[in-house]
Design an enzyme around this catalytic site. Structure first.
Site, PDB file in Angstrom:
ATOM      1  CG  HIS A   1      -0.011   1.332  -4.413  1.00  0.00           C
ATOM      2  ND1 HIS A   1      -0.234   0.028  -4.052  1.00  0.00           N
ATOM      3  CD2 HIS A   1       1.203   1.346  -5.040  1.00  0.00           C
ATOM      4  CE1 HIS A   1       0.801  -0.730  -4.422  1.00  0.00           C
ATOM      5  NE2 HIS A   1       1.692   0.049  -5.033  1.00  0.00           N
ATOM      6  CD  GLU A  37       4.464   2.307  -4.864  1.00  0.00           C
ATOM      7  OE1 GLU A  37       4.376   1.965  -6.060  1.00  0.00           O
ATOM      8  OE2 GLU A  37       4.370   1.514  -3.905  1.00  0.00           O
ATOM      9  CG  HIS A  86       3.165   0.544  -9.360  1.00  0.00           C
ATOM     10  ND1 HIS A  86       2.435   0.233  -8.234  1.00  0.00           N
ATOM     11  CD2 HIS A  86       2.337   0.323 -10.422  1.00  0.00           C
ATOM     12  CE1 HIS A  86       1.222  -0.148  -8.598  1.00  0.00           C
ATOM     13  NE2 HIS A  86       1.134  -0.109  -9.922  1.00  0.00           N
ATOM     14  CD  GLU A 142       7.413  -1.378  -9.661  1.00  0.00           C
ATOM     15  OE1 GLU A 142       7.493  -0.368  -8.932  1.00  0.00           O
ATOM     16  OE2 GLU A 142       6.703  -2.359  -9.396  1.00  0.00           O
TER      17      GLU A 142
END
Length: 479
Positions: A308, A322, A375, A440
């Site tokens: 992101h 995040e 992430h 993740e």
């Protein structure tokens, strides 16, 4: 770490053997002191130096992981993530347990070290009485062998009245003071707080303290002391001074000191030969311990994408974004990297938006060995927690990516309790030309995970776990 432990322990062991075989019985007291202290420091430093001595070896040929693991085809599946394997941390994390034990014992030694210094300073302040030459006397309550600490002489008042005995003590302790033997002792005690696990360090300490006494005894004889009278005084005083941090009049076994008093000095040629052999062999030990045996191989290069960024905040939960967590861990991972082991290239180093195509194009243009995307997770089930390590079965490097995922998941268990290995055809994973893995790092929808993901210390732990996994990948493909 294992290499450091091995080379530092073996290096000190061989060096102490060299000292005892060639130098200990020779009257080379000043040289021996220099050898013991310098070899101790060099043996502890050598394994971390990794010196390139100019030998250029060809790097070991890399074998593709896909050639050494099962060649069973990974069938492409639906882009939705599907669980491949769940790995749970053992009930006892032995790596962390060993680390805890090490730091607990180290803390005990540091407290002991500080306590001894404070007690000594308190005794000096309370019982300091006068001066004899450059020595300040500190009176002892109980009679025993005198001892010294830098320019302070600790002695019972009765011993100050025995002129013949006092003369010998003063010459002996002035030698300790003048030659700064207390500095050696403080240095050894401090090293012992951190390297207590190395058995040869304690042997070094014994030999150095013994050498201190030889140097002080030699000073007495050179000052005109009668050898036989002095020897008889050693027999009468006997015993040991057990106080730490101090130089004592009879610190070591009397027998060793008596033997050294009466040993004749070897010929210059014999001394030169022994010293030369010792230095040559020690130089060889140092070279082996510090030698970078594979020259300057290319590092394992990893492109790290902090997922992101910019207008895309990712899973925006409560107080934290995040994209910020991803970048924080990526930056810590960059700090851990180096040009000898794992070189980290950050896809973004600030808060900026990049499209998926831009990310893939950047990765494929770097000529790197691996792509890693970071992430944070989210789920409708707020009880779900732990890490997920994801690879694409549709990528050209699916076999390598699968292998890398398992290695990374195993090392993440240093930090997280569970790590699931999953398949998913995310765009950046499927279209990368090199092995690609997504991590993740935790669920922002889980209260415990979310609290950890906002903790800067936890970011460091995650980065270290990931970095150790990358080192494991590098080592495995170069075997």
């Amino acid at each position: 770490m294992a290499d450091y432990l091995f080379y530092s322990v073996i290096g000190l062991g061989i060096s102490i053997i060299l000292y005892r075989s060639f130098l200990k019985k020779e009257k080379l007291f000043v040289f021996n002191r220099f050898f013991l202290l310098s070899s101790l420091c060099l043996c502890l430093l050598a394994p971390v130096l990794q010196i390139d001595y100019g030998f250029n070896f060809e790097p070991v040929k890399k074998i593709k992981v896909g050639e050494i693991i099962s060649s069973e085809e990974i069938v492409a599946e639906d882009p939705e993530k599907s669980s491949v394997e769940t790995i749970s941390a053992p009930m006892v994390n032995y790596r962390n347990f060993i680390n805890y034990i090490y730091w607990i014992v180290t803390a005990v030694f540091l407290v002991r070290f500080a306590k001894n210094i404070l007690l000594l300073l308190f005794l000096i302040k309370r019982e300091r009485s006068g001066r004899i030459g450059k020595l300040t006397t500190v009176l002892l309550k109980e009679r025993g062998n005198p001892y010294s600490f830098f320019n302070y002489l600790f002695i019972h008042p009765q011993d100050l009245k025995e002129d013949k005995y006092l003369d010998l003590v003063l010459i002996h302790e002035k030698a300790h003071s003048r030659q700064l033997h207390s500095a050696d002792i403080l240095f050894l005690e401090f090293l012992g707080c951190f390297f207590w696990y190395n058995p040869f360090l304690w042997l070094y300490k014994k030999e150095i303290l013994e050498n201190h006494e030889y140097l002080a005894d030699e000073a007495v004889i050179k000052a005109g002391g009668n050898r036989e009278v002095y020897a008889s005084q050693l027999v009468k005083s006997g015993g040991k001074v057990l106080q730490p941090l101090l130089s004592g009049f009879s610190f070591i076994q009397t027998k060793n000191r008596l033997n050294m008093l009466h040993i004749k000095r070897s010929s210059r040629s014999r001394i030169a030969l022994k010293a030369g052999i010792t230095l040559f062999l020690f130089a060889a030990v140092f070279a082996v311990s510090s030698f970078n045996t594979i020259g300057n191989p290319a590092p394992f290069v990893v492109v790290v994408d902090a997922g992101h960024g910019g207008k895309d905040s990712g899973n925006n939960e409560v107080e934290s974004l995040e994209k910020e967590i991803n970048l924080a861990v990526a930056i810590k991972l960059l700090a851990l990297g180096n040009e000898k082991e794992v070189r980290v290239i950050l896809l973004r180093e600030r808060d900026e938006f990049l499209s998926l195509e831009e990310r893939v194009n950047f990765v494929n243009a770097q000529g790197a060995d691996m792509f890693l995307s970071l992430h944070c997770n989210a789920s409708g089930d707020n009880q779900k927690s732990g890490a997920e390590v994801i690879f694409s079965p549709q990528s050209n490097s699916a076999s390598q990516s699968a292998k890398y995922s398992r290695l990374l998941a195993n090392h993440l268990l240093q930090t997280v309790e569970t790590a699931e290995i999953k398949k998913s055809n995310f765009f950046v994973l499927k279209n990368s030309d090199i092995p690609a893995v997504m991590i993740e790092m935790g669920f922002m929808t889980n209260t415990r995970d979310f609290a950890l993901l906002r903790d800067n210390r936890y970011h460091q732990e995650l980065a270290e776990g990931i970095y150790n996994g990358l080192l494991s990948i590098k080592n495995e493909i170069n075997e």
